[in-house]
Write a protein that holds these residues in place. Structure first.
Motif, PDB file in Angstrom:
ATOM      1  N   GLY A  43     -47.400 -71.171  25.830  1.00  0.00           N
ATOM      2  CA  GLY A  43     -47.190 -70.840  27.231  1.00  0.00           C
ATOM      3  C   GLY A  43     -46.563 -71.961  28.030  1.00  0.00           C
ATOM      4  O   GLY A  43     -46.470 -73.109  27.570  1.00  0.00           O
ATOM      5  N   GLU A  44     -46.126 -71.631  29.235  1.00  0.00           N
ATOM      6  CA  GLU A  44     -45.463 -72.592  30.109  1.00  0.00           C
ATOM      7  C   GLU A  44     -45.826 -72.280  31.550  1.00  0.00           C
ATOM      8  O   GLU A  44     -46.540 -71.310  31.834  1.00  0.00           O
ATOM      9  N   VAL A  45     -45.351 -73.088  32.457  1.00  0.00           N
ATOM     10  CA  VAL A  45     -45.416 -72.787  33.890  1.00  0.00           C
ATOM     11  C   VAL A  45     -44.001 -72.425  34.309  1.00  0.00           C
ATOM     12  O   VAL A  45     -43.124 -73.283  34.374  1.00  0.00           O
ATOM     13  N   ARG A  46     -43.771 -71.125  34.548  1.00  0.00           N
ATOM     14  CA  ARG A  46     -42.417 -70.688  34.878  1.00  0.00           C
ATOM     15  C   ARG A  46     -41.977 -71.221  36.247  1.00  0.00           C
ATOM     16  O   ARG A  46     -42.776 -71.267  37.185  1.00  0.00           O
ATOM     17  N   LYS A  47     -40.716 -71.550  36.343  1.00  0.00           N
ATOM     18  CA  LYS A  47     -40.139 -71.918  37.638  1.00  0.00           C
ATOM     19  C   LYS A  47     -39.877 -70.672  38.468  1.00  0.00           C
ATOM     20  O   LYS A  47     -39.984 -70.692  39.691  1.00  0.00           O
ATOM     21  N   ASN A  48     -39.510 -69.600  37.797  1.00  0.00           N
ATOM     22  CA  ASN A  48     -39.251 -68.299  38.409  1.00  0.00           C
ATOM     23  C   ASN A  48     -40.080 -67.282  37.641  1.00  0.00           C
ATOM     24  O   ASN A  48     -39.956 -67.180  36.414  1.00  0.00           O
ATOM     25  N   CYS A  49     -40.918 -66.525  38.348  1.00  0.00           N
ATOM     26  CA  CYS A  49     -41.845 -65.629  37.659  1.00  0.00           C
ATOM     27  C   CYS A  49     -41.129 -64.527  36.873  1.00  0.00           C
ATOM     28  O   CYS A  49     -41.722 -63.934  35.971  1.00  0.00           O
ATOM     29  N   ARG A  50     -39.876 -64.274  37.181  1.00  0.00           N
ATOM     30  CA  ARG A  50     -39.129 -63.190  36.535  1.00  0.00           C
ATOM     31  C   ARG A  50     -38.472 -63.587  35.222  1.00  0.00           C
ATOM     32  O   ARG A  50     -38.038 -62.726  34.453  1.00  0.00           O
ATOM     33  N   PHE A  51     -38.396 -64.883  34.967  1.00  0.00           N
ATOM     34  CA  PHE A  51     -37.675 -65.353  33.772  1.00  0.00           C
ATOM     35  C   PHE A  51     -38.390 -66.533  33.143  1.00  0.00           C
ATOM     36  O   PHE A  51     -38.973 -67.370  33.848  1.00  0.00           O
ATOM     37  N   VAL A  52     -38.319 -66.625  31.820  1.00  0.00           N
ATOM     38  CA  VAL A  52     -38.871 -67.789  31.143  1.00  0.00           C
ATOM     39  C   VAL A  52     -37.983 -68.990  31.442  1.00  0.00           C
ATOM     40  O   VAL A  52     -36.792 -68.851  31.785  1.00  0.00           O
ATOM     41  N   ASN A  53     -38.543 -70.162  31.338  1.00  0.00           N
ATOM     42  CA  ASN A  53     -37.762 -71.365  31.600  1.00  0.00           C
ATOM     43  C   ASN A  53     -36.699 -71.566  30.521  1.00  0.00           C
ATOM     44  O   ASN A  53     -36.904 -71.206  29.368  1.00  0.00           O
ATOM     45  N   THR A  54     -35.571 -72.143  30.912  1.00  0.00           N
ATOM     46  CA  THR A  54     -34.501 -72.392  29.954  1.00  0.00           C
ATOM     47  C   THR A  54     -34.517 -73.847  29.500  1.00  0.00           C
ATOM     48  O   THR A  54     -35.086 -74.697  30.151  1.00  0.00           O
TER      49      THR A  54
END
Length: 338
Positions: A327-338
């Motif tokens: 898991g991660e902390v997304r920067k944008n809830c709509r997309f996984v981090n790049t």
């Protein structure tokens, strides 16, 4: 003897249903879930969520039900990991367009707004999964429901499951035994199921969700009085019998539709539950335990509030091992981090 036979029949049905679902998924509460997880890293997060939820619910009370439903649908698919918030991309098939979700979920923009403020205050710290969980608690409080402490520290999933969205979530026309099995599969008890179903004291349902109910056994379960007959007549005017009106909506609790209280259970006692899946908790021949719980919560709002709070914490602690590891902390809830 009759109770024994019913209980035995229930056991057989649940075993058969689990046979189709596979072995119950084992979830583990993340070790880092604590009440003070953000105390030093983002102490403002709870205030941010509360403030934005207050504005949203004051503007439109339906926002409380939108966020509460989002949280439920998130946790039941692959744990409370924010996967419900992911948009479709070329490489990821999200959960939003699953049959169980496509017409029933709203509130994504509100979560985006809260996330943007949290990112401004504490970049890369607060997960979307935690924001949604906190917001669901605040949503309930803002329409008159109970308070509970929210353990935090979840990570956001980098995956989603369109398939599980179509199989794990209860549906409005589903039988009591089938819905029980879906809660048990998540590690939630029958008591949890009846209490969490009380969330239907707020929120709306679309015509296709209750069409078969009002043109089916509604008349046989409801009390024959002018109020009940008028209610049924009104429902039929909202939802035609064969086609049309699919986007028409009505409250699942017609008594106090924007107040979180126990009137939902009192409606079930009168046989007036809008959804078949709800009314089954009281009317099904297999509802030996659920019927007593409906009676209990209809008579004792404090008992309902206490159990709902406990069950919400329990549901919120359903964590998929995949999100623990990757898991991660997304920067944008709509997309996984790049």
């Amino acid at each position: 003897m009759e109770v024994f036979l019913r209980s035995k029949s229930f056991f057989v049905h649940v075993v058969l249903i689990f046979g189709f679902l596979g072995a119950p998924r084992v979830y583990a509460s993340e070790p880092s879930l604590t009440l003070d997880y953000y105390t030093s890293t983002c102490p403002t997060v709870f205030d941010v969520v509360r403030k934005e939820m207050e504005c949203a619910v004051t503007s439109d009370p339906r926002n409380a039900a939108f966020i509460l439903r989002l949280h439920f649908h998130d946790c039941f698919i692959q744990g409370c990991d924010g996967s419900i918030l992911l948009d479709d991309t070329i490489t990821l098939k999200g959960e939003k367009t699953a049959a169980t979700n496509i017409h029933s979920l709203k509130g994504f923009g509100l979560i985006d707004k809260i996330k943007n403020i949290a990112e401004s205050d504490c970049p890369g710290i607060v997960s979307c999964a935690d924001i949604l969980t906190i917001a669901a608690r605040d949503a309930v409080i803002l329409v008159g429901g109970p308070y509970w402490d929210v353990p935090v520290g979840r990570k956001d999933s980098v995956t989603a499951s369109f398939e599980l969205a179509n199989t794990n979530l209860p549906t409005p026309d589903e039988s009591l035994l089938s819905i029980m099995s879906k809660f048990l599969y998540q590690g939630l008890s029958v008591t949890d199921m009846v209490a969490l179903s009380g969330a239907h004291t707020i929120g709306m349902a679309r015509c296709p969700s209750f069409r078969s109910r009002i043109y089916g056994d509604f008349g046989s379960t409801s009390i024959k009085n002018p109020i009940s007959e008028s209610y049924l007549s009104n429902l039929k005017s909202i939802c035609p019998p064969i086609r049309g009106g699919n986007n028409n909506i009505t409250a699942m609790d017609y008594v106090t539709p924007y107040l979180f209280d126990n009137s939902f259970y009192q409606i079930l006692l009168n046989g007036e539950g809008l959804l078949n899946s709800d009314q089954e908790m009281y009317s099904s021949i297999f509802g030996i335990e659920t019927r007593e719980l409906v009676k209990k919560y209809a008579a004792d709002p404090l008992a309902f509030f206490q159990q709902f709070s406990d069950s919400m914490v329990k549901m919120g602690n359903i964590i998929n091992s995949e999100s623990l590891i990757n898991g991660e902390v997304r920067k944008n809830c709509r997309f996984v981090n790049t």
